[in-house]
Design a protein around this motif. Sequence first.
Motif, PDB file in Angstrom:
ATOM      1  N   SER A  47      -4.121 -35.953  10.074  1.00  0.00           N
ATOM      2  CA  SER A  47      -3.579 -37.115   9.378  1.00  0.00           C
ATOM      3  C   SER A  47      -2.691 -37.935  10.299  1.00  0.00           C
ATOM      4  CB  SER A  47      -2.790 -36.680   8.138  1.00  0.00           C
ATOM      5  OG  SER A  47      -3.613 -36.062   7.187  1.00  0.00           O
ATOM      6  N   GLN A  50      -4.761 -39.908  12.866  1.00  0.00           N
ATOM      7  CA  GLN A  50      -5.409 -41.101  12.335  1.00  0.00           C
ATOM      8  C   GLN A  50      -4.412 -42.233  12.132  1.00  0.00           C
ATOM      9  OE1 GLN A  50      -8.680 -41.645  11.937  1.00  0.00           O
ATOM     10  NE2 GLN A  50      -9.099 -39.613  12.795  1.00  0.00           N
ATOM     11  N   VAL A  51      -3.235 -41.907  11.613  1.00  0.00           N
ATOM     12  CA  VAL A  51      -2.217 -42.936  11.392  1.00  0.00           C
ATOM     13  C   VAL A  51      -1.736 -43.494  12.729  1.00  0.00           C
ATOM     14  CG1 VAL A  51       0.082 -43.401  10.469  1.00  0.00           C
ATOM     15  CG2 VAL A  51      -1.499 -41.948   9.189  1.00  0.00           C
ATOM     16  N   ALA A  54      -4.352 -45.842  14.213  1.00  0.00           N
ATOM     17  CA  ALA A  54      -4.369 -47.132  13.515  1.00  0.00           C
ATOM     18  C   ALA A  54      -3.153 -47.967  13.901  1.00  0.00           C
ATOM     19  CB  ALA A  54      -4.411 -46.908  12.001  1.00  0.00           C
ATOM     20  N   VAL A  66       3.327 -48.015   3.873  1.00  0.00           N
ATOM     21  CA  VAL A  66       2.740 -46.706   3.593  1.00  0.00           C
ATOM     22  C   VAL A  66       2.812 -46.469   2.089  1.00  0.00           C
ATOM     23  CG1 VAL A  66       2.793 -44.232   4.032  1.00  0.00           C
ATOM     24  CG2 VAL A  66       3.438 -45.835   5.849  1.00  0.00           C
ATOM     25  N   VAL A 144      -1.271 -48.149   4.976  1.00  0.00           N
ATOM     26  CA  VAL A 144      -1.794 -46.784   4.964  1.00  0.00           C
ATOM     27  C   VAL A 144      -1.707 -46.249   3.543  1.00  0.00           C
ATOM     28  CG1 VAL A 144      -1.564 -44.427   5.838  1.00  0.00           C
ATOM     29  CG2 VAL A 144      -1.096 -46.370   7.355  1.00  0.00           C
ATOM     30  N   LEU A 146      -1.853 -42.957   1.947  1.00  0.00           N
ATOM     31  CA  LEU A 146      -1.674 -41.664   2.612  1.00  0.00           C
ATOM     32  C   LEU A 146      -1.932 -40.500   1.662  1.00  0.00           C
ATOM     33  CD1 LEU A 146      -0.864 -40.484   5.355  1.00  0.00           C
ATOM     34  CD2 LEU A 146       1.500 -40.471   4.567  1.00  0.00           C
ATOM     35  N   CYS A 191      -6.420 -51.617   6.331  1.00  0.00           N
ATOM     36  CA  CYS A 191      -5.912 -50.484   5.556  1.00  0.00           C
ATOM     37  C   CYS A 191      -6.591 -49.202   6.000  1.00  0.00           C
ATOM     38  CB  CYS A 191      -6.141 -50.713   4.066  1.00  0.00           C
ATOM     39  SG  CYS A 191      -5.529 -49.354   3.055  1.00  0.00           S
ATOM     40  N   LEU A 192      -5.787 -48.222   6.361  1.00  0.00           N
ATOM     41  CA  LEU A 192      -6.278 -46.876   6.641  1.00  0.00           C
ATOM     42  C   LEU A 192      -6.133 -46.059   5.369  1.00  0.00           C
ATOM     43  CD1 LEU A 192      -7.213 -44.665   8.670  1.00  0.00           C
ATOM     44  CD2 LEU A 192      -4.782 -44.174   9.032  1.00  0.00           C
ATOM     45  N   ALA A 250     -10.963 -40.008   6.389  1.00  0.00           N
ATOM     46  CA  ALA A 250     -10.213 -41.193   6.825  1.00  0.00           C
ATOM     47  C   ALA A 250     -11.180 -42.357   6.878  1.00  0.00           C
ATOM     48  CB  ALA A 250      -9.587 -40.963   8.191  1.00  0.00           C
TER      49      ALA A 250
END
Length: 259
Positions: A47, A50-51, A54, A66, A144, A146, A191-192, A250
Amino acid sequence: MLVEWITSGLTACPPAARRLGYHRQAAAIAARGRRRARDWAPHLENSRRQVAEAAERFGRGGTLLVLGSGPLLDLPLAALRPRFGRLILADIAHGPAARWRAWRDPRITLDLVDLTGLVDRIAAGRPLTPRCDAYVGTALDLVVSLNLASQLPLAARSLVAAQEGEAVADRLAAAIVQAHLDHLAHLAAPCLILADVERRWRDGQGRVQSVEDPLFGQALPGKRLAAWPWAVAPPGEITRDTAFETTVAAHLLPPPDQS
C-alpha cells in the motif's frame, strides 16, 4: 483491551458517528494492526509503495487528499511531505496517532467527514440515500481512496441486514460503493484507489470455506496497477480454526479530462 478502550476514548469522532460506534471500530483496527504487525507487513508495504509512486508521479507541491486515512498504517508520510504543500486526511474518526502527527506537522489537516453521507440519516431514522460531494471543486494534485471502498458499506449494511434482511442490505451496500466511486470521478485530480476486491474465509487447514465480493457487484474504475493478498485475520485472531484474508487491488483513475 485497556489500550483499545483508551484509544477509542481519545479518538475524534462526530457525535452521530460515535453513537454508532465508529470510534470503537477505529480503535479496533489500530489494535489489530499492532497485534498482527508481522502478518500485515506485506500488505502495508504494498500500500505504501503504491501511494509513494503515485505521489512521485503527481505531487507538484499542491494538495494531497486521502479519503479513509485511518490510523496512518498504510501512508508513507515521509515520502509524501516533500511532494505536497498540504495533506488533507479525511475520515469519520481520527485516532491518537493521526491527531499526534497533525499536531506536529502544520501541513497536515484532519477532516472529520462522513464519506457515505449516511451517518446523520441513520441516527435520525431518515431514508438511506448514500451521497458525498466533499472536496468537489477543490484544487488537488492527487486523491487517494485508501482501503476504503470495501469498508464504507459495512456499518450501514449490518444495521439494515438486522432490520430489513440481507437482500435489502446488499442493495444498499452496492449503492454505497457506487456512490463512492461516483464521488471520486467528480474530483478534478488523478485518484489512486486501493480496495479489497475479494474476501476469503479459510478453515484451520487453510481450505477456502467461502468467498465474498466486498464491492457488491461494483467494479473499480481505471487501470489496475497491482494486486496482492492481505492476511487480515490469521488463525487465532477470530477463532483458532478460522482465517480471514482478502485480495487488495490498486487502480489509477485519471482526472476527468484524461479519462
